[in-house]
Write a protein that holds these residues in place. Structure first.
Motif, PDB file in Angstrom:
ATOM      1  N   THR A 151       0.840  -1.235   0.169  1.00 59.47           N
ATOM      2  CA  THR A 151       0.045  -0.044  -0.047  1.00 59.47           C
ATOM      3  C   THR A 151       0.939   1.445  -0.049  1.00 59.47           C
ATOM      4  OG1 THR A 151      -1.759  -1.249   1.091  1.00 59.47           O
ATOM      5  CG2 THR A 151      -1.770   1.239   1.386  1.00 59.47           C
ATOM      6  N   LEU A 152       0.604   1.996  -1.111  1.00 59.54           N
ATOM      7  CA  LEU A 152       1.499   3.508  -1.199  1.00 59.54           C
ATOM      8  C   LEU A 152       0.630   4.507  -0.580  1.00 59.54           C
ATOM      9  CD1 LEU A 152       2.604   3.086  -4.564  1.00 59.54           C
ATOM     10  CD2 LEU A 152       3.711   2.168  -2.852  1.00 59.54           C
ATOM     11  N   TYR A 153       1.147   5.620   0.341  1.00 58.16           N
ATOM     12  CA  TYR A 153       0.734   6.527   1.046  1.00 58.16           C
ATOM     13  C   TYR A 153       1.172   7.665   0.269  1.00 58.16           C
ATOM     14  CZ  TYR A 153      -1.358   3.197   4.320  1.00 58.16           C
ATOM     15  OH  TYR A 153      -2.147   2.194   5.025  1.00 58.16           O
ATOM     16  N   PHE A 154       0.251   8.729  -0.121  1.00 56.60           N
ATOM     17  CA  PHE A 154       0.676   9.859  -0.410  1.00 56.60           C
ATOM     18  C   PHE A 154       0.177  11.218   0.497  1.00 56.60           C
ATOM     19  CE2 PHE A 154       0.211   7.051  -3.757  1.00 56.60           C
ATOM     20  CZ  PHE A 154       1.252   7.483  -4.713  1.00 56.60           C
ATOM     21  N   PRO A 155       1.127  11.670   1.674  1.00 52.37           N
ATOM     22  CA  PRO A 155       0.611  12.481   2.791  1.00 52.37           C
ATOM     23  C   PRO A 155       0.492  13.783   1.633  1.00 52.37           C
ATOM     24  CG  PRO A 155       2.266  11.175   3.369  1.00 52.37           C
ATOM     25  CD  PRO A 155       2.186  10.567   2.084  1.00 52.37           C
ATOM     26  N   GLN A 164      -4.786  25.339   7.254  1.00 50.93           N
ATOM     27  CA  GLN A 164      -4.355  24.207   6.426  1.00 50.93           C
ATOM     28  C   GLN A 164      -4.710  23.035   7.017  1.00 50.93           C
ATOM     29  OE1 GLN A 164       0.088  24.406   6.429  1.00 50.93           O
ATOM     30  NE2 GLN A 164       0.106  23.304   8.364  1.00 50.93           N
ATOM     31  N   VAL A 165      -4.963  21.819   6.101  1.00 54.60           N
ATOM     32  CA  VAL A 165      -5.217  20.486   6.498  1.00 54.60           C
ATOM     33  C   VAL A 165      -4.014  19.674   6.172  1.00 54.60           C
ATOM     34  CG1 VAL A 165      -6.985  18.802   6.294  1.00 54.60           C
ATOM     35  CG2 VAL A 165      -7.784  21.038   6.294  1.00 54.60           C
ATOM     36  N   ASP A 166      -3.586  18.923   6.987  1.00 56.18           N
ATOM     37  CA  ASP A 166      -2.484  17.975   6.908  1.00 56.18           C
ATOM     38  C   ASP A 166      -3.135  16.574   6.493  1.00 56.18           C
ATOM     39  OD1 ASP A 166      -0.144  16.771   6.230  1.00 56.18           O
ATOM     40  OD2 ASP A 166       0.596  17.041   8.417  1.00 56.18           O
ATOM     41  N   TRP A 167      -3.410  15.935   5.392  1.00 55.58           N
ATOM     42  CA  TRP A 167      -3.998  14.695   5.020  1.00 55.58           C
ATOM     43  C   TRP A 167      -2.702  13.704   5.122  1.00 55.58           C
ATOM     44  CZ3 TRP A 167      -9.036  15.111   5.150  1.00 55.58           C
ATOM     45  CH2 TRP A 167      -9.711  16.193   4.732  1.00 55.58           C
ATOM     46  N   SER A 168      -2.368  13.306   6.245  1.00 55.71           N
ATOM     47  CA  SER A 168      -1.060  12.678   6.445  1.00 55.71           C
ATOM     48  C   SER A 168      -1.054  11.229   7.264  1.00 55.71           C
ATOM     49  CB  SER A 168       0.014  13.374   6.863  1.00 55.71           C
ATOM     50  OG  SER A 168      -0.047  13.968   8.063  1.00 55.71           O
ATOM     51  N   PRO A 183      -6.950  11.085   7.025  1.00 56.64           N
ATOM     52  CA  PRO A 183      -6.136  10.099   6.228  1.00 56.64           C
ATOM     53  C   PRO A 183      -5.465  10.464   4.990  1.00 56.64           C
ATOM     54  CG  PRO A 183      -8.355   9.898   5.575  1.00 56.64           C
ATOM     55  CD  PRO A 183      -8.478  11.036   6.703  1.00 56.64           C
ATOM     56  N   ALA A 184      -4.236   9.970   4.674  1.00 59.55           N
ATOM     57  CA  ALA A 184      -3.298  10.213   3.606  1.00 59.55           C
ATOM     58  C   ALA A 184      -3.942   9.414   2.616  1.00 59.55           C
ATOM     59  CB  ALA A 184      -1.916   9.730   3.936  1.00 59.55           C
ATOM     60  N   PRO A 185      -3.934  10.061   1.394  1.00 60.27           N
ATOM     61  CA  PRO A 185      -4.499   9.328   0.187  1.00 60.27           C
ATOM     62  C   PRO A 185      -3.721   8.021   0.097  1.00 60.27           C
ATOM     63  CG  PRO A 185      -4.433  11.437  -0.329  1.00 60.27           C
ATOM     64  CD  PRO A 185      -3.657  11.509   1.067  1.00 60.27           C
TER      65      PRO A 185
END
Length: 269
Positions: A151-155, A164-168, A183-185
């Protein structure tokens, strides 16, 4: 035979209740599905056009409002360590730039060559702040690693005029990713032979795919947040159909019964 003694008003009331109950269930389902559409669009999500190990792929990132009532000014996508490069597709609303990092030691590639630096981030800057009432899609062309099951995560950091919003956030082992607030994409690489010709992408020395911009635009317009919105809208349409059936049943229940024609008297012999 004895005729039923149940009053007509009671029969109509019973039918009416059944019709309204069915309509209420359908309406409730539609409302829940509609709420699901809003929930699915609240996070930054990534939709790959394919996930096959070793294949070139187009990754479409859906950008929501994020910062409540503040417009989005910049989106910074961090690449997972398994990727060495990514090519941002053209989006007329944004400018794009790569951020590179020096590797601690050379990294060998599958073709036997080695690299000493990689692209670590793609930074999109909005030409005009993205209104919180609107969404947009950003597309990256990459070559997926030979890592089936990974599974690859893209913070992703979404910066706005205010805040700001940190999707990480990344789930720990055993944790449900849906329980995370930001959640990180992510995507999971699957096994299988790469599709012949991919989607017209070439591969450079860093292993990144260069996809045609028109293909990226088509992918951007087809983003579905991993199918969640498509399923939600399908449920919504089913709910609306249920409301229509409930109304039809109600109309039929209130239609007067046809008058009986009295039988002709028997002729004397």
């Amino acid at each position: 035979m004895p005729k039923s003694t149940q009053p007509k008003s009671t029969t109509h009331t019973s039918t009416l209740r059944r019709a309204l109950s069915g309509a209420a269930v359908a309406g409730g389902t539609a409302a829940l599905m509609l709420a699901g559409v809003g929930g699915a669009s609240a996070h930054v999500g990534v939709s790959p056009d394919q996930t096959t190990s070793g294949s070139p792929a187009l990754l479409t990132f859906a950008i929501p409002h994020g910062c409540e009532t503040s417009g989005t000014t910049r989106v910074t996508i961090t690449l997972p360590p398994e990727l060495n490069d990514a090519q941002p597709n053209v989006n007329p609303n944004w400018t794009a730039a790569k951020v590179t990092e020096q590797l601690a030691e050379p990294k060998k590639l599958a073709d036997g060559t080695a690299i000493t630096k990689r692209t670590s981030q793609i930074v999109y800057t909005a030409k005009v702040p993205l209104s919180p009432e609107l969404r947009d899609s950003l597309v990256l062309s990459v070559k997926l690693p030979e890592a089936a099951g990974k599974t690859l995560y893209f913070p992703t950091l979404q910066s706005c005029e205010t805040g700001q919003v940190d999707w990480s956030q990344v789930p720990v082992e055993g944790q449900d990713a849906h329980a995370l607030k930001s959640p990180a994409p992510s995507l999971t690489v699957t096994a299988g032979a790469p599709a012949a010709g991919g989607h017209g992408a070439a591969t450079d020395g860093h292993g990144a795919g260069h996809a045609d911009s028109a293909a990226g635009a088509a992918q951007a317009t087809a983003v579905t947040d991993d199918g969640g919105q498509l399923r939600s809208w399908a449920g919504l349409l089913a709910g609306v159909g249920g409301l229509g059936l409930g109304g039809l049943a109600l109309a039929r229940s209130r239609r007067p019964a046809p008058a009986r024609v009295p039988a002709a008297p028997a002729r004397p012999e």
